[in-house]
Design an enzyme around this catalytic site. Structure first.
Site, PDB file in Angstrom:
ATOM      1  N   THR A 404      38.471  34.603   5.819  1.00 61.25           N
ATOM      2  CA  THR A 404      37.984  34.807   7.476  1.00 61.25           C
ATOM      3  C   THR A 404      36.548  35.214   7.669  1.00 61.25           C
ATOM      4  OG1 THR A 404      40.596  36.066   7.138  1.00 61.25           O
ATOM      5  CG2 THR A 404      38.628  36.962   9.084  1.00 61.25           C
ATOM      6  N   ASN A 424      43.275  32.341   6.545  1.00 69.37           N
ATOM      7  CA  ASN A 424      43.670  33.264   6.475  1.00 69.37           C
ATOM      8  C   ASN A 424      43.354  33.683   4.810  1.00 69.37           C
ATOM      9  OD1 ASN A 424      45.387  35.644   5.974  1.00 69.37           O
ATOM     10  ND2 ASN A 424      47.515  34.110   5.514  1.00 69.37           N
ATOM     11  N   SER A 476      45.543  41.418  11.828  1.00 70.94           N
ATOM     12  CA  SER A 476      44.865  42.247  11.494  1.00 70.94           C
ATOM     13  C   SER A 476      43.435  42.134  11.894  1.00 70.94           C
ATOM     14  CB  SER A 476      44.330  42.701  10.183  1.00 70.94           C
ATOM     15  OG  SER A 476      45.172  43.454   9.882  1.00 70.94           O
ATOM     16  N   GLY A 496      38.491  40.518   5.982  1.00 75.11           N
ATOM     17  CA  GLY A 496      39.337  41.583   4.912  1.00 75.11           C
ATOM     18  C   GLY A 496      40.835  41.738   4.852  1.00 75.11           C
ATOM     19  N   GLY A 497      41.177  41.018   5.606  1.00 75.80           N
ATOM     20  CA  GLY A 497      43.255  41.113   5.321  1.00 75.80           C
ATOM     21  C   GLY A 497      43.070  42.538   6.012  1.00 75.80           C
TER      22      GLY A 497
HETATM   23  O1  DON Z   1      44.821  37.249  10.772  1.00 78.67           O
HETATM   24  C1  DON Z   1      44.823  38.094  10.271  1.00 78.67           C
HETATM   25  O2  DON Z   1      44.373  39.193   9.746  1.00 78.67           O
HETATM   26  C2  DON Z   1      44.005  37.743   8.084  1.00 78.67           C
HETATM   27  N1  DON Z   1      44.981  36.617   8.092  1.00 78.67           N
HETATM   28  C3  DON Z   1      42.872  37.940   8.338  1.00 78.67           C
HETATM   29  C4  DON Z   1      42.854  37.572   6.768  1.00 78.67           C
HETATM   30  C5  DON Z   1      41.621  37.747   6.429  1.00 78.67           C
HETATM   31  O3  DON Z   1      40.844  38.359   6.944  1.00 78.67           O
HETATM   32  C6  DON Z   1      41.144  37.256   4.281  1.00 78.67           C
HETATM   33  N2  DON Z   1      39.987  37.617   3.867  1.00 78.67           N
HETATM   34  N3  DON Z   1      39.784  38.249   3.678  1.00 78.67           N
END
Ligand code: DON
Length: 595
Positions: A404, A424, A476, A496-497
């Site tokens: 991301t 993702n 997120s 950062g998920g």
């Molecule tokens: O949309 C989301 O919340 C996740 N797909 C984000 C994934 C993400 O930030 C991975 N990276 N660090």
């Protein structure tokens, strides 16, 4: 012009050296209990790479911050050509799809929050991926209802949602763009066709993901051609260049119809994927009202569902406004305790009430109400960690991938863009569609496959986020703009998920409550608690005494390596300031925008 950018950046790249030995030595000391509390902030860069950003960037006429210095340079070039922040953002999004393939994308999706000076209004666009028509609720379950853990939701063809990035950029251009569309794709095409230098950091990422990037021959032929010798090599993406050329000349149709759409459908069919030409043709980004709130006299503009980020940022700020936060020592056990407790409530609510608003009635008003904030505030006992099993979604997890990416742009006209977009996981599904160079997302994993089954970020979900055709998975991502007296104060966001929400929260608190400079606010250690698992994460280290205090309060404390990457632009006294977070060493902010 490209040559100029390349020459400038070659010099920059040469500066980016790294030393693995130092990295390992430092890591050895990064164990819970090591006493480092008096170390200067700069010491926190344990990545082993020298970051591209050496000092805070300044500029009167605009500012760009992205996770790759080449994308930043392209954004600057567009602003220097007279383009506005929207033009620059579109060019950045396409450039990142080439130079930051682990996260930048045209095979994924995201969100953009904007403040438009002309109309004195805030906007947000949702260009998040959608589930294909053939997707269904139990698609990742075995016949007996148990979860099929063959990684179907995270790897390979079945893990992809219908991409939204190209349509999203097209919409933004239609509404706000000022330069011709094709002008905005030129540099991305150039770097895809002629290659660009792989930095030491990128080299390590490509090496670390060798297994994932070698499974499908098409992917391997692009990203692992030189494995393991990437040093002094360029990454060429000829098929991607051709796809970008189609998008450049045909607009969004160049992606959602014709050769590219057909290639996606054919490749999906051959490999058990679900996305069809009809899914692509029907894909629609949505202009949604941004969420707007007030925190200590500042206006917070952020992304609403299907992002959970904005709702929970506002919810947490509402609770935190009850505390005199700056009377605590920043990151002291007492301060961490308050943040940790507030986060638990937010993430608990996320698991039950958040999902795609086109499919589920998200109780935004209730979650962000002052009354509910008061309820949470009074339930928190400072000095105690309430076990997560005793916190339930309001009465009405764990690993991390790295991708991301967030970028922000401010222009001389006063327009502000804050956008986070993603594949993702790092390199998404690992699938490159044959003959197109398009790396596909694995966003289907952001749905809740079944109650009690966490996604890759350990996040739980329920009916609100169950899979349905055309639905968008809960996110997120939290692109956010904060205004003061109708002027930009700062704009921020992060990858950062699950940790995006807590990182953005702390970015806001560091600047507003602790009056930190941009650099300090970016560098400060971050903490994270997401309710389940019941673990308090602390970045880098904690000293024995503080650790003991938190354990005595009832926390299970875990030291984590850095995981988020805050990209912030601030505005003060007629000047923009930018800072690319050293946690992703190629990140870079620049404000060299001419009159
Ligand atoms: O949309 C989301 O919340 C996740 N797909 C984000 C994934 C993400 O930030 C991975 N990276 N660090």
């Amino acid at each position: 012009m490209e040559k100029q950018i390349i020459n400038g950046l070659k010099i920059l790249q040469m500066k980016i050296k790294y030393n693995k030995f130092i990295f390992l030595v430092i890591l050895t000391f990064l164990t819970p209990g090591a006493v480092f509390s008096s170390q200067p902030i700069a010491y926190l860069n344990t990545s082993g790479y020298e970051p591209a950003q050496q000092e805070t960037a300044q500029g009167k006429n605009g500012m760009i911050t992205t996770q790759h210095f080449l994308a930043t340079a392209v954004g600057e070039k567009i602003l220097n050509q007279g383009g506005n922040a929207y033009d620059a953002s579109i060019a950045i999004a396409f450039t990142l799809a080439v130079v930051l393939p682990r996260a930048g994308n045209i095979g994924g999706g995201g969100f953009m929050v904007m403040y438009d000076k002309d109309t004195d209004n805030a906007y947000s666009i949702d260009y998040r991926e959608k589930a294909p028509a053939l997707a269904y609720k139990d698609m990742y379950l075995n016949d007996d209802g148990t979860f099929n853990d063959k990684k179907l939701s995270t790897f390979g063809y079945l893990s992809s949602g219908v991409p939204g990035t190209v349509a999203g950029m097209w919409e933004v251009h239609k509404k706000f763009g000022s330069l011709p569309w094709s002008e905005l794709l030129k540099d991305a095409i150039y770097y895809a066709e002629n290659g660009f230098n792989i930095t030491p950091y990128m080299e390590d990422v490509l090496k670390n993901y060798n297994q994932k990037l070698s499974y499908y021959p098409e992917t391997k032929s692009i990203f692992q051609k030189d494995f393991p010798n990437f040093t002094n090599k360029k990454l060429f993406q000829k098929d991607l260049a051709n796809t970008l050329k189609r998008i450049s000349s045909e607009g969004k149709k160049g992606f959602y119809e014709g050769y590219v759409a057909e290639s996606i459908e054919n490749d999906m069919k051959k490999n058990g994927g679900l996305i069809t030409k009809a899914d692509l043709k029907n894909y629609n980004p949505v202009w949604r009202l941004p969420l707007i709130s007030n925190y200590r006299g500042n206006k917070v503009i952020t992304m609403g569902p299907p992002s959970s980020g904005g709702v929970h940022i506002i919810q947490m700020l509402n609770v935190l406004e009850n505390y005199q936060l700056n009377s605590y020592v920043h990151n002291s056990p007492e301060y961490i305790n308050i943040l940790g407790e507030v986060m638990k409530h937010a993430y608990s609510d996320r698991s039950k009430y958040l999902g795609d608003p086109d499919f589920f009635d998200v109780p935004i008003k209730k979650i962000t109400s002052e009354t509910y904030a008061e309820e949470i505030y009074t339930s928190i006992e400072v000095g105690i960690s309430t076990p997560s099993e005793d916190i339930h979604p309001g009465m009405f997890l764990q690993q991390e991938s790295h991708e991301t990416t967030h970028f922000s742009v401010a222009d001389r006209f006063g327009n502000i863009v804050s956008s986070t977009y993603t594949l993702n996981s790092t390199f998404g599904s690992g699938v490159v569609i044959e003959g197109t160079g398009i790396l596909m997302n694995n966003e289907m994993d952001d749905f809740s496959s079944a109650p009690g089954i966490p996604n890759q970020f350990g996040l739980l979900g329920s009916e609100a986020n169950e899979i349905a055709p055309y639905k968008r998975p809960l996110s997120s991502m939290t692109p956010t703009i904060v205004m003061k007296d109708n002027e930009l104060f700062f704009t921020t966001g992060s990858p950062g998920g699950a940790r995006i929400i807590s990182a953005v929260l702390q970015s806001i608190l560091n600047i507003i409550d602790f009056e930190m400079s941009l650099e300090e606010a970016t560098k400060a250690r971050r903490i994270h608690h997401q309710w389940q698992p019941d673990v308090l994460e602390i970045e880098y280290y904690i000293d024995d005494k503080a650790s003991k205090e938190l354990i005595d309060m009832g926390y299970s404390v875990k030291i984590r390596r850095p995981l988020t990457c805050i990209q912030t632009i601030m505005y003060k006294d007629g000047k923009y300031y930018g800072y690319g977070d050293f946690r992703r060493p190629d990140a870079y902010a620049s404000g060299n925008i001419n009159d």
